[in-house]
Write a protein that holds these residues in place. Sequence first.
Motif, PDB file in Angstrom:
ATOM      1  N   PHE A 136       0.850  -1.183   0.000  1.00  0.00           N
ATOM      2  CA  PHE A 136       0.000   0.000   0.000  1.00  0.00           C
ATOM      3  C   PHE A 136       0.887   1.235   0.000  1.00  0.00           C
ATOM      4  O   PHE A 136       2.037   1.195   0.440  1.00  0.00           O
ATOM      5  CB  PHE A 136      -1.003   0.010   1.158  1.00  0.00           C
ATOM      6  N   SER A 137       0.348   2.327  -0.504  1.00  0.00           N
ATOM      7  CA  SER A 137       1.126   3.549  -0.689  1.00  0.00           C
ATOM      8  C   SER A 137       0.882   4.543   0.442  1.00  0.00           C
ATOM      9  O   SER A 137      -0.259   4.734   0.876  1.00  0.00           O
ATOM     10  CB  SER A 137       0.753   4.201  -2.023  1.00  0.00           C
ATOM     11  N   LEU A 138       1.944   5.199   0.871  1.00  0.00           N
ATOM     12  CA  LEU A 138       1.849   6.302   1.822  1.00  0.00           C
ATOM     13  C   LEU A 138       2.078   7.639   1.112  1.00  0.00           C
ATOM     14  O   LEU A 138       2.524   8.610   1.718  1.00  0.00           O
ATOM     15  CB  LEU A 138       2.859   6.117   2.965  1.00  0.00           C
ATOM     16  N   ALA A 139       1.739   7.679  -0.176  1.00  0.00           N
ATOM     17  CA  ALA A 139       1.860   8.925  -0.943  1.00  0.00           C
ATOM     18  C   ALA A 139       0.984   9.986  -0.307  1.00  0.00           C
ATOM     19  O   ALA A 139      -0.182   9.750  -0.003  1.00  0.00           O
ATOM     20  CB  ALA A 139       1.444   8.694  -2.393  1.00  0.00           C
ATOM     21  N   GLY A 140       1.563  11.137  -0.071  1.00  0.00           N
ATOM     22  CA  GLY A 140       0.837  12.255   0.509  1.00  0.00           C
ATOM     23  C   GLY A 140       0.841  12.283   2.025  1.00  0.00           C
ATOM     24  O   GLY A 140       0.438  13.273   2.626  1.00  0.00           O
ATOM     25  N   ALA A 141       1.292  11.236   2.654  1.00  0.00           N
ATOM     26  CA  ALA A 141       1.366  11.223   4.117  1.00  0.00           C
ATOM     27  C   ALA A 141       2.496  12.141   4.569  1.00  0.00           C
ATOM     28  O   ALA A 141       3.487  12.310   3.866  1.00  0.00           O
ATOM     29  CB  ALA A 141       1.613   9.806   4.615  1.00  0.00           C
ATOM     30  N   THR A 142       2.352  12.731   5.740  1.00  0.00           N
ATOM     31  CA  THR A 142       3.420  13.580   6.265  1.00  0.00           C
ATOM     32  C   THR A 142       4.092  12.970   7.496  1.00  0.00           C
ATOM     33  O   THR A 142       5.290  13.091   7.669  1.00  0.00           O
ATOM     34  CB  THR A 142       2.904  14.991   6.611  1.00  0.00           C
ATOM     35  N   SER A 143       3.326  12.324   8.351  1.00  0.00           N
ATOM     36  CA  SER A 143       3.912  11.667   9.533  1.00  0.00           C
ATOM     37  C   SER A 143       3.056  10.452   9.911  1.00  0.00           C
ATOM     38  O   SER A 143       2.428  10.425  10.959  1.00  0.00           O
ATOM     39  CB  SER A 143       4.033  12.652  10.693  1.00  0.00           C
ATOM     40  N   PRO A 144       3.049   9.443   9.053  1.00  0.00           N
ATOM     41  CA  PRO A 144       2.189   8.287   9.305  1.00  0.00           C
ATOM     42  C   PRO A 144       2.676   7.432  10.473  1.00  0.00           C
ATOM     43  O   PRO A 144       3.876   7.329  10.725  1.00  0.00           O
ATOM     44  CB  PRO A 144       2.271   7.502   7.999  1.00  0.00           C
ATOM     45  N   VAL A 145       1.726   6.870  11.161  1.00  0.00           N
ATOM     46  CA  VAL A 145       1.996   5.917  12.232  1.00  0.00           C
ATOM     47  C   VAL A 145       1.053   4.731  12.050  1.00  0.00           C
ATOM     48  O   VAL A 145       0.036   4.828  11.369  1.00  0.00           O
ATOM     49  CB  VAL A 145       1.813   6.530  13.641  1.00  0.00           C
ATOM     50  N   LEU A 146       1.403   3.622  12.646  1.00  0.00           N
ATOM     51  CA  LEU A 146       0.605   2.409  12.573  1.00  0.00           C
ATOM     52  C   LEU A 146       0.122   2.068  13.971  1.00  0.00           C
ATOM     53  O   LEU A 146       0.912   2.065  14.913  1.00  0.00           O
ATOM     54  CB  LEU A 146       1.470   1.267  12.030  1.00  0.00           C
ATOM     55  N   SER A 147      -1.166   1.789  14.090  1.00  0.00           N
ATOM     56  CA  SER A 147      -1.689   1.361  15.394  1.00  0.00           C
ATOM     57  C   SER A 147      -2.550   0.127  15.207  1.00  0.00           C
ATOM     58  O   SER A 147      -3.146  -0.077  14.152  1.00  0.00           O
ATOM     59  CB  SER A 147      -2.474   2.487  16.067  1.00  0.00           C
ATOM     60  N   PHE A 148      -2.587  -0.697  16.225  1.00  0.00           N
ATOM     61  CA  PHE A 148      -3.383  -1.917  16.210  1.00  0.00           C
ATOM     62  C   PHE A 148      -3.573  -2.366  17.648  1.00  0.00           C
ATOM     63  O   PHE A 148      -2.906  -1.880  18.566  1.00  0.00           O
ATOM     64  CB  PHE A 148      -2.698  -3.015  15.384  1.00  0.00           C
ATOM     65  N   ASP A 149      -4.476  -3.275  17.860  1.00  0.00           N
ATOM     66  CA  ASP A 149      -4.697  -3.886  19.166  1.00  0.00           C
ATOM     67  C   ASP A 149      -4.097  -5.277  19.136  1.00  0.00           C
ATOM     68  O   ASP A 149      -4.119  -5.940  18.097  1.00  0.00           O
ATOM     69  CB  ASP A 149      -6.190  -4.005  19.453  1.00  0.00           C
ATOM     70  N   HIS A 150      -3.580  -5.722  20.261  1.00  0.00           N
ATOM     71  CA  HIS A 150      -3.060  -7.083  20.330  1.00  0.00           C
ATOM     72  C   HIS A 150      -3.251  -7.666  21.723  1.00  0.00           C
ATOM     73  O   HIS A 150      -3.390  -6.953  22.700  1.00  0.00           O
ATOM     74  CB  HIS A 150      -1.605  -7.174  19.868  1.00  0.00           C
ATOM     75  N   ALA A 151      -3.293  -8.993  21.770  1.00  0.00           N
ATOM     76  CA  ALA A 151      -3.398  -9.743  23.014  1.00  0.00           C
ATOM     77  C   ALA A 151      -2.322 -10.825  22.990  1.00  0.00           C
ATOM     78  O   ALA A 151      -2.004 -11.358  21.928  1.00  0.00           O
ATOM     79  CB  ALA A 151      -4.776 -10.384  23.141  1.00  0.00           C
ATOM     80  N   ILE A 152      -1.776 -11.113  24.133  1.00  0.00           N
ATOM     81  CA  ILE A 152      -0.728 -12.126  24.216  1.00  0.00           C
ATOM     82  C   ILE A 152      -1.069 -13.048  25.383  1.00  0.00           C
ATOM     83  O   ILE A 152      -1.276 -12.591  26.506  1.00  0.00           O
ATOM     84  CB  ILE A 152       0.656 -11.478  24.411  1.00  0.00           C
ATOM     85  N   ASN A 153      -1.126 -14.353  25.090  1.00  0.00           N
ATOM     86  CA  ASN A 153      -1.455 -15.320  26.127  1.00  0.00           C
ATOM     87  C   ASN A 153      -0.539 -16.532  25.986  1.00  0.00           C
ATOM     88  O   ASN A 153      -0.112 -16.863  24.891  1.00  0.00           O
ATOM     89  CB  ASN A 153      -2.925 -15.738  26.014  1.00  0.00           C
TER      90      ASN A 153
END
Length: 185
Positions: free
Chosen positions: A106-123
């Motif tokens: 996927f392209s980040l064209a035009g982004a200025t300060s992109p970040v990635l967020s997600f939820d996770h669980a660890i067991n």
Amino acid sequence: DGDGTFNGEESDVDDDDNIADDTPLEMPDEPTPDPTPDPTPDPTPSDAYFYESFTNGQGAFTTNDVTLGDGLTYVWKHDASYACMKASAYSGSAKASESWLISPEFSLAGATSPVLSFDHAINHSKGTAAEALTLWVKESTATEWTQVTIPSYPASDSWTFYPAGSADLSAYVNKTIQIAFKYTS
């Protein structure tokens, strides 16, 4: 050695180039997640550079099983009860494994300060989560993956999903990339 899961909105980027997760989050004082998540996925934000909820499957992500221990036929699998992708290397006992859950480009064209967020669980994690569950990025023209810091991991083993924080993708502004979640045990 255990299980790790990633849930929803891996890279839902808003107008401010922040990746937003508008899914209600489990609060840390809740002992377990709801085993029957809402089957209706959130609509894809119109300003997202990339979006995958994992509500109904692994979407356009692919898996690459580098190492499968004895008795394992896969590591990553969609878990419909938690609406997530789950990694596990347990088959009667903990097995050595390395497996990648890889996004499409996927392209980040035009982004200025992109970040990635997600939820996770660890067991059922043996060792530290930061060693077993990692985040990687690769430019479309590159052959090597680069590890990106996941800002936050759950404090203890449970099926409660926690926000991972905002992983900095600013090095990839105006580039076409892939992200990958790597599980090792």
